[in-house]
Scaffold this active site. Structure first.
Site, mmCIF file in Angstrom:
data_model
loop_
_atom_site.group_PDB
_atom_site.id
_atom_site.type_symbol
_atom_site.label_atom_id
_atom_site.label_comp_id
_atom_site.label_asym_id
_atom_site.label_seq_id
_atom_site.Cartn_x
_atom_site.Cartn_y
_atom_site.Cartn_z
ATOM 1 N N PRO A 257 77.315 -43.241 -87.671
ATOM 2 C CG PRO A 257 76.298 -45.274 -87.147
ATOM 3 C CD PRO A 257 77.608 -44.556 -87.091
ATOM 4 C CG ASP A 433 77.997 -43.238 -82.988
ATOM 5 O OD1 ASP A 433 77.449 -44.075 -83.731
ATOM 6 O OD2 ASP A 433 79.234 -43.181 -82.833
ATOM 7 C CG HIS A 434 71.341 -45.798 -84.757
ATOM 8 N ND1 HIS A 434 70.948 -46.497 -83.628
ATOM 9 C CD2 HIS A 434 70.235 -45.745 -85.545
ATOM 10 C CE1 HIS A 434 69.689 -46.844 -83.733
ATOM 11 N NE2 HIS A 434 69.220 -46.396 -84.892
ATOM 12 N NE ARG A 435 79.981 -45.708 -84.582
ATOM 13 C CZ ARG A 435 81.220 -45.239 -84.610
ATOM 14 N NH1 ARG A 435 82.181 -45.944 -85.195
ATOM 15 N NH2 ARG A 435 81.511 -44.065 -84.067
ATOM 16 C CB VAL A 437 72.505 -43.819 -78.703
ATOM 17 C CG1 VAL A 437 71.195 -43.443 -78.022
ATOM 18 C CG2 VAL A 437 73.691 -43.231 -77.950
#
Length: 463
Positions: A257, A433-435, A437
């Site tokens: 994401p 990567d929002h997973r 960060v």
């Protein structure tokens, strides 16, 4: 007696490669390990050295052909090539010490395969009083280097072939264990499978005919499109670096994401530093520019924000934080986008980083970046500012948590010391990567990079 050189596995597990150009011609005398051709894989252009010395008898493919691993590229003549061919086919008689001479080694791609990759066993001769009979006789260990003949109905190991040949065999309903390979070291080729299918009249010949019809239809459709388009369009096959990049970017976009954030900063002090270093005669042999300073800033900021220097290991169910920085530098080449890596960039000085970036760019532009130099990255930088672009939303390199985009440096009216002045301004674009960060971590990282570019001296305060 000629000796065939077949396209080797280039160490990437790829089934084929495109022949870019020949570096020799038929009739030329070739020395051992002399570069004979350039081939393009999904990652880079590679020069192939010759495993034989001799005269070039025949070139089996033309530039632009896609050649499968195991297919014959070139046939050599001459005594050296003949000796190598004879030596590769000789086997020592049973009971004598093996003195096999291996086929010459292709530099950089491992030794030529031996007849067997692991110790073999010989069948024990069944005694009359052995109640189990010959079919269940126990195997006695043979000497480690013994050459043992096995019954043909019990192959010693999985038949050797390439992925396209295995697919063809599956489509035709051919059991590869029943096919004799005519390739080097028993490699099963496409022609071996087709010949077997024709010889035994495989029931799935219908499938082969159908596949042939589909190929013919596809060719007819392509010809029709070309005739319709005329000179108004040009069609190029999707392959090589362009194909690999597209697949990687699609996988990245639909796996991680992405979140992008931007930060516009006054980099006047950085530009003054660049000008000062450029005028220093002691540094005349080094090209220290904005990219090198940004790379140093990224390494320092990653030390303070380790979540940006990590990867998501879905298979293990773990987040892996790296305690080193393998810095990828995106490079636009004639063959597509590649991302070579500077190993342990965080351990390099500013001058060393600048030298590494210069060398990386020169190698990439020449198309000589080896596949090994494009793996293992932990964070990447892309510089679309060289094209005059202010900002963008870069896509993550697969397996990395972040990528920083550098925009163009522009002179703008800017607030400075309580007034308005013309200043050198740059926009930084960060995708992450929002997973791995959170927004706050991404913002802190970007602020750290920006603060160094605003005041390079601040790097002295960071650790």
């Amino acid at each position: 007696m000629g000796q065939d050189f077949r396209l080797p596995d280039l160490g990437e597990g790829l089934p084929d490669a495109e022949l870019v150009s020949w570096l020799i011609a038929e009739g030329d005398e070739v020395a051992l390990n002399q570069n004979i051709a350039e081939v393009e894989t999904a990652k880079a252009v590679i020069e192939l050295p010759s495993p034989f010395a001799g005269t070039v008898q025949k070139l089996h493919h033309a530039a632009g052909d896609v050649v499968e691993v195991g297919e014959v590229l070139i046939t050599f003549g001459g005594q050296d090539a003949a000796d190598a061919a004879v030596a590769a086919s000789e086997a020592t008689a049973e009971g004598e010490e093996e003195t096999e001479k291996a086929t010459p080694n292709l530099v950089g791609y491992g030794a030529a395969p031996r007849r067997s990759a692991r110790p073999q066993r010989r069948t024990r001769v069944a005694r009359a009083d052995d109640a189990r009979g010959p079919d269940t006789a126990v195997l006695e260990a043979a000497p480690h280097d013994a050459i043992v003949e096995q019954p043909p109905e019990r192959p010693m190991e999985r038949p050797r072939s390439t992925p396209p040949v295995r697919k063809l065999a599956k489509d035709l309903g051919v059991d590869l264990a029943l096919v004799s390979g005519s390739g080097q070291a028993g490699l099963i080729t496409r022609s071996d499978v087709e010949a077997y299918a024709a010889r035994v009249g495989v029931a799935d010949a219908t499938a082969a005919a159908e596949a042939g019809r589909e190929r013919a239809q596809a060719a007819d459709a392509a010809s029709a499109r070309a005739a319709q388009d005329g000179d108004r369009t040009t069609r190029r096959p999707i392959r090589g670096v362009r194909k690999a990049t597209a697949e990687a970017m699609v996988a990245s976009a639909f796996t991680a994401p992405h979140v992008s954030t931007f930060h516009t900063v006054d980099v006047t002090a950085t530009m003054q530093l660049v000008a000062s270093l450029k005028s220093d005669r002691a540094l005349a042999d080094h090209r220290i520019g904005v990219m090198a300073i940004a790379a140093k800033a990224v390494c320092l900021a990653l030390g303070r924000n380790p979540s940006l220097n990590a990867k998501w290991d879905a298979a293990a169910g773990e987040i892996v934080e790296h305690h080193y920085v393998n810095l990828g530098i995106a490079a636009a080449t004639d063959r597509g986008l590649i991302v070579p890596v500077i190993p342990d960039a965080d351990a390099l000085t500013l001058v060393e980083l600048a030298d590494a970036i210069t060398e990386l760019a020169q190698t990439a532009r020449s198309g000589k970046t080896p596949p090994s130099a494009m793996t293992g990255g932990t964070f990447s930088i892309t510089n679309f500012g060289v094209f005059g672009i202010e900002a963008g939303t870069p896509i993550l390199n697969p397996g990395e948590a972040g990528i920083l985009g550098l925009g163009s440096v522009q002179r703008r009216p800017w607030e400075h010391e309580g007034g308005i002045a013309l200043r050198e301004v740059m926009t930084l674009s960060l995708s992450f990567d929002h997973r791995l960060v959170d927004g706050a971590e991404g913002s802190r990282f970007l602020a750290d990079v920006g603060s160094i570019l605003v005041e390079p001296g601040r790097a002295m305060l960071m650790r």
